[in-house]
Write a protein that holds these residues in place. Structure first.
Motif, PDB file in Angstrom:
ATOM      1  N   TRP A 194      36.470  57.014  25.489  1.00  0.00           N
ATOM      2  CA  TRP A 194      36.144  55.556  25.054  1.00  0.00           C
ATOM      3  C   TRP A 194      36.817  55.430  23.806  1.00  0.00           C
ATOM      4  O   TRP A 194      36.407  56.241  22.699  1.00  0.00           O
ATOM      5  N   ARG A 195      37.357  54.124  23.567  1.00  0.00           N
ATOM      6  CA  ARG A 195      37.856  53.977  22.208  1.00  0.00           C
ATOM      7  C   ARG A 195      37.767  52.401  21.857  1.00  0.00           C
ATOM      8  O   ARG A 195      37.550  51.413  22.779  1.00  0.00           O
ATOM      9  N   VAL A 196      37.159  52.186  20.677  1.00  0.00           N
ATOM     10  CA  VAL A 196      36.673  50.789  20.047  1.00  0.00           C
ATOM     11  C   VAL A 196      38.273  50.244  20.080  1.00  0.00           C
ATOM     12  O   VAL A 196      39.041  50.625  19.585  1.00  0.00           O
ATOM     13  N   VAL A 197      38.124  48.941  20.505  1.00  0.00           N
ATOM     14  CA  VAL A 197      39.348  48.277  20.764  1.00  0.00           C
ATOM     15  C   VAL A 197      39.128  46.903  19.917  1.00  0.00           C
ATOM     16  O   VAL A 197      40.274  46.244  19.590  1.00  0.00           O
ATOM     17  N   GLY A 198      37.952  46.433  19.722  1.00  0.00           N
ATOM     18  CA  GLY A 198      37.609  45.005  19.032  1.00  0.00           C
ATOM     19  C   GLY A 198      36.210  45.119  18.560  1.00  0.00           C
ATOM     20  O   GLY A 198      35.461  45.980  19.017  1.00  0.00           O
ATOM     21  N   LEU A 199      36.060  44.518  17.295  1.00  0.00           N
ATOM     22  CA  LEU A 199      34.741  44.563  16.755  1.00  0.00           C
ATOM     23  C   LEU A 199      34.677  42.927  16.339  1.00  0.00           C
ATOM     24  O   LEU A 199      35.694  42.485  15.510  1.00  0.00           O
ATOM     25  N   GLY A 200      33.812  42.185  16.600  1.00  0.00           N
ATOM     26  CA  GLY A 200      33.594  40.862  16.008  1.00  0.00           C
ATOM     27  C   GLY A 200      32.224  40.437  15.861  1.00  0.00           C
ATOM     28  O   GLY A 200      31.170  40.890  16.175  1.00  0.00           O
ATOM     29  N   ASP A 201      32.065  39.155  15.193  1.00  0.00           N
ATOM     30  CA  ASP A 201      30.663  38.668  14.833  1.00  0.00           C
ATOM     31  C   ASP A 201      30.506  37.701  15.861  1.00  0.00           C
ATOM     32  O   ASP A 201      29.397  36.908  15.633  1.00  0.00           O
ATOM     33  N   GLY A 202      30.988  37.826  17.234  1.00  0.00           N
ATOM     34  CA  GLY A 202      30.427  36.848  18.028  1.00  0.00           C
ATOM     35  C   GLY A 202      31.399  35.772  18.282  1.00  0.00           C
ATOM     36  O   GLY A 202      30.954  34.851  19.224  1.00  0.00           O
ATOM     37  N   GLN A 203      31.815  35.178  17.309  1.00  0.00           N
ATOM     38  CA  GLN A 203      32.550  33.930  17.350  1.00  0.00           C
ATOM     39  C   GLN A 203      33.393  33.544  18.589  1.00  0.00           C
ATOM     40  O   GLN A 203      33.525  32.484  19.007  1.00  0.00           O
ATOM     41  N   VAL A 204      33.963  34.722  19.161  1.00  0.00           N
ATOM     42  CA  VAL A 204      34.890  34.414  20.464  1.00  0.00           C
ATOM     43  C   VAL A 204      34.293  35.254  21.553  1.00  0.00           C
ATOM     44  O   VAL A 204      35.015  35.393  22.408  1.00  0.00           O
ATOM     45  N   SER A 205      33.262  35.656  21.463  1.00  0.00           N
ATOM     46  CA  SER A 205      32.440  36.395  22.653  1.00  0.00           C
ATOM     47  C   SER A 205      31.782  35.308  23.520  1.00  0.00           C
ATOM     48  O   SER A 205      30.734  35.071  23.121  1.00  0.00           O
ATOM     49  N   ASP A 206      32.263  35.092  24.581  1.00  0.00           N
ATOM     50  CA  ASP A 206      31.564  33.926  25.435  1.00  0.00           C
ATOM     51  C   ASP A 206      30.594  34.822  26.194  1.00  0.00           C
ATOM     52  O   ASP A 206      30.380  36.129  26.127  1.00  0.00           O
ATOM     53  N   ARG A 207      29.605  33.967  26.607  1.00  0.00           N
ATOM     54  CA  ARG A 207      28.412  34.558  27.252  1.00  0.00           C
ATOM     55  C   ARG A 207      28.841  35.439  28.350  1.00  0.00           C
ATOM     56  O   ARG A 207      29.802  34.900  29.298  1.00  0.00           O
ATOM     57  N   PRO A 208      28.456  36.486  28.713  1.00  0.00           N
ATOM     58  CA  PRO A 208      28.877  37.324  29.866  1.00  0.00           C
ATOM     59  C   PRO A 208      28.561  36.756  31.108  1.00  0.00           C
ATOM     60  O   PRO A 208      27.309  36.254  31.134  1.00  0.00           O
ATOM     61  N   ALA A 209      29.402  36.756  31.946  1.00  0.00           N
ATOM     62  CA  ALA A 209      29.160  36.531  33.368  1.00  0.00           C
ATOM     63  C   ALA A 209      27.754  37.098  33.816  1.00  0.00           C
ATOM     64  O   ALA A 209      27.691  38.571  33.689  1.00  0.00           O
ATOM     65  N   GLY A 210      26.987  36.616  34.638  1.00  0.00           N
ATOM     66  CA  GLY A 210      25.703  37.185  35.211  1.00  0.00           C
ATOM     67  C   GLY A 210      24.691  37.371  34.359  1.00  0.00           C
ATOM     68  O   GLY A 210      23.579  38.027  34.488  1.00  0.00           O
ATOM     69  N   VAL A 211      24.842  36.978  33.039  1.00  0.00           N
ATOM     70  CA  VAL A 211      23.475  37.081  31.914  1.00  0.00           C
ATOM     71  C   VAL A 211      23.256  35.497  31.612  1.00  0.00           C
ATOM     72  O   VAL A 211      24.088  34.811  31.206  1.00  0.00           O
TER      73      VAL A 211
END
Length: 90
Positions: free
Chosen positions: A61-78
């Motif tokens: 597994w490799r980290v490909v992105g890290l953010g403060d949530g500004q572009v993180s949409d609510r996950p489907a199913g949550v």
């Protein structure tokens, strides 16, 4: 590229693992081990971050992105209220 996941961290602790929004129908794998990532994320000393990971062809597994949530949409199913309860209240 192999499997992808988005992880949701509050005060250095992973609180939620979801499918990455690009292939949202691919559930997170059961064998994801975030133990080695904990110190790095905790060392950021941030109240909230999302970390995207992708599995390489060799299974690592490799980290490909890290953010403060500004572009993180609510996950489907949550449900919205379930995600909100994870967020820091500072």
């Amino acid at each position: 590229m192999g499997a992808e996941v988005r992880t949701w961290w509050v005060e250095g602790s992973c609180r939620l693992v979801t499918a990455h929004p690009d292939p949202p129908n691919d559930p997170p794998p059961d064998d994801l081990d975030l133990t080695a990532l904990h110190p790095a994320i905790a060392g950021l000393d941030l109240p909230f971050v999302t970390v995207d990971l992708a599995r390489r062809a060799d299974g690592v597994w490799r980290v490909v992105g890290l953010g403060d949530g500004q572009v993180s949409d609510r996950p489907a199913g949550v449900a919205p209220e379930d995600l909100i309860t994870l967020l820091p209240r500072t």
